[in-house]
Write a protein that holds these residues in place. Structure first.
Motif, PDB file in Angstrom:
ATOM      1  N   UNK A  64       0.830  -1.207   0.000  1.00 54.60           N
ATOM      2  CA  UNK A  64       0.000   0.000   0.000  1.00 54.60           C
ATOM      3  C   UNK A  64       0.869   1.263   0.000  1.00 54.60           C
ATOM      4  N   UNK A  65       2.008   1.187   0.680  1.00 55.07           N
ATOM      5  CA  UNK A  65       2.914   2.338   0.748  1.00 55.07           C
ATOM      6  C   UNK A  65       3.470   2.732  -0.611  1.00 55.07           C
ATOM      7  N   UNK A  66       3.562   1.761  -1.521  1.00 52.27           N
ATOM      8  CA  UNK A  66       4.087   2.050  -2.856  1.00 52.27           C
ATOM      9  C   UNK A  66       2.971   2.116  -3.900  1.00 52.27           C
ATOM     10  N   UNK A  67       1.719   2.173  -3.436  1.00 55.61           N
ATOM     11  CA  UNK A  67       0.589   2.343  -4.333  1.00 55.61           C
ATOM     12  C   UNK A  67       0.143   1.095  -5.061  1.00 55.61           C
ATOM     13  N   UNK A  68       0.332  -0.070  -4.452  1.00 53.34           N
ATOM     14  CA  UNK A  68      -0.064  -1.318  -5.089  1.00 53.34           C
ATOM     15  C   UNK A  68      -1.070  -2.054  -4.224  1.00 53.34           C
ATOM     16  N   UNK A  69      -1.848  -2.908  -4.864  1.00 52.38           N
ATOM     17  CA  UNK A  69      -2.734  -3.794  -4.129  1.00 52.38           C
ATOM     18  C   UNK A  69      -2.489  -5.252  -4.523  1.00 52.38           C
ATOM     19  N   UNK A  70      -1.354  -5.505  -5.175  1.00 50.92           N
ATOM     20  CA  UNK A  70      -1.023  -6.830  -5.684  1.00 50.92           C
ATOM     21  C   UNK A  70      -0.250  -7.623  -4.630  1.00 50.92           C
ATOM     22  N   UNK A  71      -0.728  -8.822  -4.340  1.00 46.93           N
ATOM     23  CA  UNK A  71       0.005  -9.759  -3.499  1.00 46.93           C
ATOM     24  C   UNK A  71       0.843 -10.623  -4.439  1.00 46.93           C
ATOM     25  N   UNK A  72       2.150 -10.508  -4.342  1.00 49.05           N
ATOM     26  CA  UNK A  72       3.062 -11.204  -5.249  1.00 49.05           C
ATOM     27  C   UNK A  72       3.310 -12.630  -4.785  1.00 49.05           C
ATOM     28  N   UNK A  73       3.538 -12.792  -3.486  1.00 49.47           N
ATOM     29  CA  UNK A  73       3.843 -14.104  -2.923  1.00 49.47           C
ATOM     30  C   UNK A  73       2.912 -14.397  -1.753  1.00 49.47           C
ATOM     31  N   UNK A  74       2.535 -15.658  -1.606  1.00 53.79           N
ATOM     32  CA  UNK A  74       1.874 -16.101  -0.393  1.00 53.79           C
ATOM     33  C   UNK A  74       2.918 -16.191   0.706  1.00 53.79           C
ATOM     34  N   UNK A  75       4.084 -16.748   0.353  1.00 56.89           N
ATOM     35  CA  UNK A  75       5.254 -16.826   1.228  1.00 56.89           C
ATOM     36  C   UNK A  75       6.480 -16.665   0.344  1.00 56.89           C
ATOM     37  N   UNK A  76       7.540 -16.032   0.867  1.00 60.70           N
ATOM     38  CA  UNK A  76       8.803 -15.941   0.119  1.00 60.70           C
ATOM     39  C   UNK A  76       9.922 -15.540   1.070  1.00 60.70           C
ATOM     40  N   UNK A  77      10.920 -16.402   1.165  1.00 54.05           N
ATOM     41  CA  UNK A  77      12.104 -16.138   1.974  1.00 54.05           C
ATOM     42  C   UNK A  77      13.346 -16.442   1.153  1.00 54.05           C
ATOM     43  N   UNK A  78      14.434 -15.740   1.466  1.00 50.42           N
ATOM     44  CA  UNK A  78      15.727 -15.999   0.840  1.00 50.42           C
ATOM     45  C   UNK A  78      16.717 -16.324   1.955  1.00 50.42           C
ATOM     46  N   UNK A  79      17.362 -17.472   1.828  1.00 51.90           N
ATOM     47  CA  UNK A  79      18.348 -17.919   2.816  1.00 51.90           C
ATOM     48  C   UNK A  79      19.748 -17.648   2.285  1.00 51.90           C
ATOM     49  N   UNK A  80      20.566 -16.983   3.101  1.00 49.69           N
ATOM     50  CA  UNK A  80      21.941 -16.642   2.731  1.00 49.69           C
ATOM     51  C   UNK A  80      22.914 -17.413   3.604  1.00 49.69           C
ATOM     52  N   UNK A  81      23.958 -17.911   2.976  1.00 48.74           N
ATOM     53  CA  UNK A  81      24.974 -18.686   3.689  1.00 48.74           C
ATOM     54  C   UNK A  81      26.243 -18.671   2.859  1.00 48.74           C
ATOM     55  N   UNK A  82      27.324 -19.149   3.452  1.00 50.75           N
ATOM     56  CA  UNK A  82      28.598 -19.170   2.738  1.00 50.75           C
ATOM     57  C   UNK A  82      29.386 -20.403   3.168  1.00 50.75           C
ATOM     58  N   UNK A  83      30.344 -20.752   2.347  1.00 52.32           N
ATOM     59  CA  UNK A  83      31.266 -21.838   2.651  1.00 52.32           C
ATOM     60  C   UNK A  83      32.663 -21.255   2.652  1.00 52.32           C
ATOM     61  N   UNK A  84      33.335 -21.272   3.789  1.00 52.30           N
ATOM     62  CA  UNK A  84      34.682 -20.704   3.863  1.00 52.30           C
ATOM     63  C   UNK A  84      35.625 -21.400   2.882  1.00 52.30           C
ATOM     64  N   UNK A  85      35.567 -22.727   2.834  1.00 53.09           N
ATOM     65  CA  UNK A  85      36.463 -23.464   1.934  1.00 53.09           C
ATOM     66  C   UNK A  85      36.193 -23.150   0.475  1.00 53.09           C
ATOM     67  N   UNK A  86      34.940 -23.254   0.082  1.00 51.01           N
ATOM     68  CA  UNK A  86      34.588 -23.030  -1.317  1.00 51.01           C
ATOM     69  C   UNK A  86      34.760 -21.566  -1.712  1.00 51.01           C
ATOM     70  N   UNK A  87      34.408 -20.655  -0.827  1.00 46.20           N
ATOM     71  CA  UNK A  87      34.585 -19.231  -1.124  1.00 46.20           C
ATOM     72  C   UNK A  87      36.058 -18.890  -1.312  1.00 46.20           C
ATOM     73  N   UNK A  88      36.896 -19.430  -0.454  1.00 46.75           N
ATOM     74  CA  UNK A  88      38.327 -19.190  -0.610  1.00 46.75           C
ATOM     75  C   UNK A  88      38.816 -19.724  -1.954  1.00 46.75           C
ATOM     76  N   UNK A  89      38.370 -20.913  -2.305  1.00 44.12           N
ATOM     77  CA  UNK A  89      38.801 -21.530  -3.558  1.00 44.12           C
ATOM     78  C   UNK A  89      38.411 -20.674  -4.768  1.00 44.12           C
ATOM     79  N   UNK A  90      37.144 -20.231  -4.813  1.00 42.83           N
ATOM     80  CA  UNK A  90      36.706 -19.460  -5.981  1.00 42.83           C
ATOM     81  C   UNK A  90      37.281 -18.053  -5.990  1.00 42.83           C
ATOM     82  N   UNK A  91      37.564 -17.497  -4.825  1.00 42.42           N
ATOM     83  CA  UNK A  91      38.144 -16.152  -4.779  1.00 42.42           C
ATOM     84  C   UNK A  91      39.647 -16.164  -4.993  1.00 42.42           C
ATOM     85  N   UNK A  92      40.304 -17.281  -4.686  1.00 43.32           N
ATOM     86  CA  UNK A  92      41.711 -17.407  -5.073  1.00 43.32           C
ATOM     87  C   UNK A  92      41.828 -17.499  -6.585  1.00 43.32           C
TER      88      UNK A  92
END
Length: 147
Positions: A64-92
């Motif tokens: 409503x704050x942005x002038x919409x009445x559209x419900x886009x998702x019933x539910x929606x979450x984004x999970x963030x995580x990292x792998x120290x080993x894999x991140x180091x490998x790809x960043x090296x």
């Protein structure tokens, strides 16, 4: 494309889509069951969830704050995580791979999808980041019983 998997004596159906830089799987499992499976799949890889973005709640709360009445998702979450080993490998291999960290997997339900739940992630460029993409695919598939 439909994949039929037999797990614990029950037939599970999941459709797989890959387009526009996204790989996603659709399942009849509830949102809550997919989230539970995702959290466990991340932990089973020895990783820690850095954060959960409640995108669906935010969009619903602010529509409503942005002038919409559209419900886009019933539910929606984004999970963030990292792998120290894999991140180091790809960043090296390329320090600018930092732009992909942390890694994200989303879980969502659309209002008109008859209770289907979508789980997915963005694709990564060819080269070292394909190892990260393989990890995300393993986690997403495990979350819905496809691994």
């Amino acid at each position: 494309m439909k994949s039929f998997i037999l797990a614990a004596g029950l037939a599970l159906t999941a459709s797989i889509a890959s387009a526009d830089g996204i790989v996603s799987y659709t399942t009849d499992d509830s949102f809550e069951d997919v989230v539970f499976g995702l959290e466990n799949a991340i932990l089973d890889q020895g990783l820690v969830i850095d954060g959960t973005s409640h995108v669906g709640d935010m969009l619903e709360r602010t529509k409503a704050d942005v002038g919409s009445d559209v419900t886009i998702f019933t539910h929606a979450d984004v999970y963030s995580f990292c792998s120290a080993n894999l991140s180091r490998k790809v960043m090296e291999a390329d320090p600018m791979n930092i732009r992909f960290c942390p890694y994200d997997i989303f879980v969502a339900q659309l209002p008109d999808d008859d209770g289907e739940t979508i789980i997915g992630y963005r694709t990564f460029p060819e080269g070292p980041m394909q190892e990260v993409q393989a990890l995300l695919d393993t986690i997403a598939r495990s979350a819905i019983g496809m691994e």
